[in-house]
Design a protein around this motif. Structure first.
Motif, PDB file in Angstrom:
ATOM      1  N   ARG A 278       1.317  -1.102   0.030  1.00  0.00           N
ATOM      2  CA  ARG A 278       0.022   0.381  -0.061  1.00  0.00           C
ATOM      3  C   ARG A 278       0.530   1.497   0.204  1.00  0.00           C
ATOM      4  NH1 ARG A 278      -5.052   1.516   1.105  1.00  0.00           N
ATOM      5  NH2 ARG A 278      -4.970  -0.969   1.094  1.00  0.00           N
ATOM      6  N   TYR A 318      -3.740  -5.389  -8.699  1.00  0.00           N
ATOM      7  CA  TYR A 318      -3.191  -4.389  -8.026  1.00  0.00           C
ATOM      8  C   TYR A 318      -3.855  -3.130  -7.130  1.00  0.00           C
ATOM      9  CZ  TYR A 318       0.181  -1.569  -5.362  1.00  0.00           C
ATOM     10  OH  TYR A 318       0.681  -0.665  -4.190  1.00  0.00           O
ATOM     11  N   HIS A 322      -6.415  -1.726  -4.353  1.00  0.00           N
ATOM     12  CA  HIS A 322      -5.796  -0.024  -3.625  1.00  0.00           C
ATOM     13  C   HIS A 322      -6.751   1.157  -3.812  1.00  0.00           C
ATOM     14  CE1 HIS A 322      -1.993  -2.879  -1.490  1.00  0.00           C
ATOM     15  NE2 HIS A 322      -2.289  -3.511  -1.821  1.00  0.00           N
TER      16      HIS A 322
END
Length: 480
Positions: A278, A318, A322
């Motif tokens: 993150r 990804y 996120h």
């Protein structure tokens, strides 16, 4: 513009404007857009400071040949004038730390002024600029550009140049160790952060700047017995993630709002999901590159290999997890005229447009090789596919947008925002011209000639469909 929009909406004057009368739809209704892929509702769009949904389409702009007093001199206003004339609104500008800080602690004011001049050209021609801290094979210590020699530490490990395959030099022991020191040595961490703070302080308020790409194509050191995908994920998790969070904190001390672009290693191009963690910043953008090893080595596109599909699946996981926008920072093969490259460009553009908020091809220059256009500014074979109608800014929530290269038609469906604002369209060059139609309580303002950027004004909250078609002879559309 705000006054124009407010007066139009207040008066309820949503009939077509005389200067750009929407054309009634003719022929069969457009086909329903395809069902969204699983990630599409999870990846948020890039937005501007007015909350409009942005689409970036453009090219990298660079000067790798000149250094010192001549640095960036190969980039001229023509680059941005021609980008705009061809419908593009985005440039990824390569800057080099070794030019900015040739001696530790001493920054080049001349280089900063050159960057500012380029940004002023971009502003004049309404092109968004991403400032990219570029490196190739780490930097000048290895015969390339990027990280200064004073910041290069190799522990005496060997380096053997390979001019026939420069990318293989990333796997030389000295280069890999230099990356490890950059990531781990506190004094180099501070120097890298200070460099970015200077750029953010100097250019954070410039209206052309949309973001900072914190490092180009970062690599790292492989461990004994480790395969490349495993090494890439470890480097991304253990080195790149903390580096990006460090640099984000440094930039935010000077600039609170400009987008921060973060890249995985180039191994993502082989369909390897990233190991990045993150990024603790609310305005971070995932910025992978889109290259295939075989095609970079000179091979033609293989439509049956499934590379584009594998890349898309890997690269979307990804940002969906996120909740980050995606902008692909580089793409495009060297040998663009091979037999299957026309199909590659069509399929690549379709894929990029499905999941990303934008992309920058490599590279806008005038000549051969990777150049987008020749010396006269004409698109080189197949690269004209990148110039198509699109909406650089949508004042509302996009429901769907599709482009059909065969019929040269673009369709945008959106729900207008609750407050008055304008949606922008971009129309690339076309010998036949373009025709724009709208359905719903909306109107078109401005010219609809090739190279223009007409505006769509809609009633707040309204459902709007915008259709752009290439016009046929005698002012009609020649395809449904």
């Amino acid at each position: 513009m705000a006054v124009v929009v407010a007066s139009v909406l207040a008066a309820g004057a949503l009939a077509p404007a005389a200067s750009a009368r929407p054309v009634p739809r003719t022929g069969p209704a457009p086909a329903a857009p395809p069902a969204p892929a699983p990630y599409e509702r999870s990846i948020p769009p890039l937005t501007d400071d007015r909350g409009r949904t942005l689409t970036l389409r453009g090219w990298n702009v660079e000067d790798k040949a000149n250094r010192g007093g001549d640095a960036l001199s190969a980039i001229t206003e023509r680059h941005f004038r021609d980008l705009r004339a061809n419908g593009f609104n985005f440039a990824r500008l390569l800057v080099f730390w070794d030019d900015l800080e040739p001696t530790r602690g001493r920054y080049s004011e001349r280089y900063l002024r050159r960057i500012e001049r380029i940004l002023d050209w971009a502003r004049e021609h309404r092109v968004h600029v991403l400032i990219d801290a570029h490196q190739d094979v780490f930097g000048p210590a290895f015969g390339h550009r990027g990280i200064p020699e004073w910041a290069t530490r190799t522990d005496g490990l060997p380096f053997t140049p390979n001019p026939d395959d420069w990318f293989s030099e990333y796997f030389e022991p000295a280069v890999q160790r230099a990356f490890t020191h950059l990531y781990e040595d506190p004094d180099l961490q501070r120097a890298q952060a200070a460099m970015w703070q200077l750029l953010a302080q100097r250019f954070g308020d410039h209206p052309a700047v949309i973001g900072y790409d914190l490092i180009n194509e970062p690599m790292g050191e492989l461990r004994e017995g480790e395969d490349l995908p495993t090494a890439a994920r470890r480097i991304e998790a253990q080195h790149l993630t903390p580096m990006y969070n460090r640099l984000a904190r440094a930039v935010r001390a000077e600039d609170r709002s400009t987008w921060l672009f973060v890249e995985p290693t180039p191994i993502v191009g082989e369909g390897v999901p990233t190991g990045l963690g993150r990024i603790e910043d609310r305005r971070a953008v995932y910025a992978p590159h889109f290259y295939n090893t075989a095609m970079e080595a000179g091979a033609d596109y293989d439509p049956g290999a499934g590379w584009i599909e594998a890349y898309e699946a890997a690269v979307t996981a990804y940002p969906a997890r996120h909740r980050m926008p995606v902008v692909v920072g580089e793409w495009g093969p060297l040998n663009n005229s091979l037999p299957n490259m026309g199909r590659f460009y069509r399929e690549a553009v379709d894929s990029l447009n499905r999941y990303s908020s934008g992309w920058a091809g490599y590279v806008w220059c005038y000549g051969g090789g990777y150049c987008a256009v020749d010396e006269r500014g004409r698109f080189r074979t197949n690269k004209e596919t990148t110039a198509a109608p699109y909406a650089p800014a949508v004042a509302g929530t996009v429901r769907s947008q599709t482009y059909d290269a065969d019929t040269r038609s673009y369709r945008l469906a959106y729900r207008a925002s609750a407050r008055p604002d304008v949606t922008e369209l971009s129309l690339p060059p076309s010998a036949r011209g373009w025709r724009v139609s709208v359905t719903g309580p909306a109107r078109v303002l401005g010219r609809t000639t090739p190279g223009a950027r007409p505006l769509v004004v809609a009633r707040p909250g309204a459902a709007v469909v915008v259709t752009v078609r290439e016009a046929g002879p005698h002012g009609r559309t020649d395809r449904p």
